[in-house]
Write an enzyme that holds these catalytic residues in place. Structure first.
Site, PDB file in Angstrom:
ATOM      1  N   ASP A   8      37.651 -20.762 -44.239  1.00  0.00           N
ATOM      2  CA  ASP A   8      38.721 -19.998 -43.576  1.00  0.00           C
ATOM      3  C   ASP A   8      39.086 -20.480 -42.166  1.00  0.00           C
ATOM      4  OD1 ASP A   8      38.245 -18.595 -45.904  1.00  0.00           O
ATOM      5  OD2 ASP A   8      37.868 -16.663 -44.952  1.00  0.00           O
ATOM      6  N   ASP A  48      41.731 -17.706 -46.935  1.00  0.00           N
ATOM      7  CA  ASP A  48      41.980 -16.279 -47.158  1.00  0.00           C
ATOM      8  C   ASP A  48      43.483 -16.136 -47.424  1.00  0.00           C
ATOM      9  OD1 ASP A  48      40.420 -13.931 -47.256  1.00  0.00           O
ATOM     10  OD2 ASP A  48      41.050 -13.294 -45.253  1.00  0.00           O
ATOM     11  N   HIS A  50      45.982 -13.265 -48.707  1.00  0.00           N
ATOM     12  CA  HIS A  50      46.183 -11.878 -49.130  1.00  0.00           C
ATOM     13  C   HIS A  50      47.645 -11.545 -49.422  1.00  0.00           C
ATOM     14  CE1 HIS A  50      42.095 -10.855 -48.103  1.00  0.00           C
ATOM     15  NE2 HIS A  50      42.252 -11.067 -46.813  1.00  0.00           N
ATOM     16  N   HIS A  83      46.132  -9.588 -42.005  1.00  0.00           N
ATOM     17  CA  HIS A  83      45.823 -10.973 -41.640  1.00  0.00           C
ATOM     18  C   HIS A  83      45.975 -11.884 -42.848  1.00  0.00           C
ATOM     19  CE1 HIS A  83      41.993  -9.535 -43.310  1.00  0.00           C
ATOM     20  NE2 HIS A  83      41.796 -10.778 -43.676  1.00  0.00           N
ATOM     21  N   LYS A 108      41.330 -17.225 -51.824  1.00  0.00           N
ATOM     22  CA  LYS A 108      40.571 -16.011 -52.156  1.00  0.00           C
ATOM     23  C   LYS A 108      41.268 -14.811 -51.537  1.00  0.00           C
ATOM     24  CE  LYS A 108      37.436 -16.579 -48.198  1.00  0.00           C
ATOM     25  NZ  LYS A 108      37.635 -15.304 -47.497  1.00  0.00           N
ATOM     26  N   CYS A 153      32.573 -14.097 -43.832  1.00  0.00           N
ATOM     27  CA  CYS A 153      32.892 -14.979 -44.966  1.00  0.00           C
ATOM     28  C   CYS A 153      31.944 -16.170 -45.090  1.00  0.00           C
ATOM     29  CB  CYS A 153      34.343 -15.435 -44.862  1.00  0.00           C
ATOM     30  SG  CYS A 153      35.480 -14.025 -45.032  1.00  0.00           S
TER      31      CYS A 153
HETATM   32 ZN   LIG Z   1      40.737 -11.325 -45.394  1.00  0.00          ZN
END
Ligand SMILES: [Zn+2]
Length: 209
Positions: A8, A48, A50, A83, A108, A153
């Protein structure tokens, strides 16, 4: 077969991002040195990624604010600021990262109903990202892990790597990682060490072969 897993290293977790890890961007030049000089056969970066309505965002839970403890799908969940929303600048890798040296990107956190700290599986451990199979197919013998954030993470990824790839030597590169909370970082390092993960520095890694 030696693999480096960068966790990340995205704008969102660096200064100016939506969920900045203190001095997160300091890992960028160290990661670049590892890519250039660590003699890795395979470099993987997690991202990351989302949806805008991800359930771990405090904005999705009325009356909550970031860093409150809440729930997600019935499980305890730290609520975060929005985020790393898919397609935004916040979700992009840090522009200083040597992207050309990265062989594979593992995204992810795409399921809004569960968070994924680990690059290997969702926090409820039911859904795999596919990374463990990818690394098994590649035939890796060692896996070095670093990035952001140590106490979330990175730790979750290292512990999952240890559990899901039992034949692989797992190392955590401490100086190539930064955490959110100093006490959390200390506890994370103790937990990784207790699980059989070796704690190393980038200098050891680069000088070790
Ligand atoms: Zn996240």
């Amino acid at each position: 077969m030696k693999c480096l897993l960068l966790i990340d290293i995205q704008n969102g977790f660096c200064s100016g991002g939506n969920l900045p890890v203190p001095n997160g961007e300091d890992v960028v030049p160290i990661a670049n040195r590892l890519i250039a000089e660590g003699r890795y056969d395979l470099v993987v970066a997690s991202q990351d990624w989302h949806p805008a309505d991800h359930g771990s965002f405090a904005s999705q839970q009325p009356g909550s604010k970031p860093f409150d403890m809440g729930t997600l799908s019935g499980r305890p969940q730290m609520l975060w600021p929005d985020h790393c929303v898919q397609g935004t600048h916040d979700a992009e890798f840090h522009p200083g990262l040597s992207f050309a040296g990265i062989d594979h990107v593992q995204r992810k956190g795409e399921n809004r109903d569960v968070d994924s700290y680990s690059a290997f599986r969702d926090n409820d451990r039911s859904a795999l990202t596919g990374l463990s199979d990818y690394l098994k197919r590649a035939g890796i013998g060692s896996l070095d892990i670093c990035g952001l954030a140590t106490d979330y993470c990175v730790k979750a990824s290292a512990l999952d790597a240890k559990a899901m790839l039992p034949a692989v030597e797992i190392r955590f590169i401490a100086d190539a990682s930064r955490g959110i909370d100093p006490a959390g970082v200390k506890a994370a390092i103790a937990e990784m060490s207790a699980a059989g993960i070796r704690i190393v520095t980038s200098a050891e890694v680069i000088g070790s072969r």
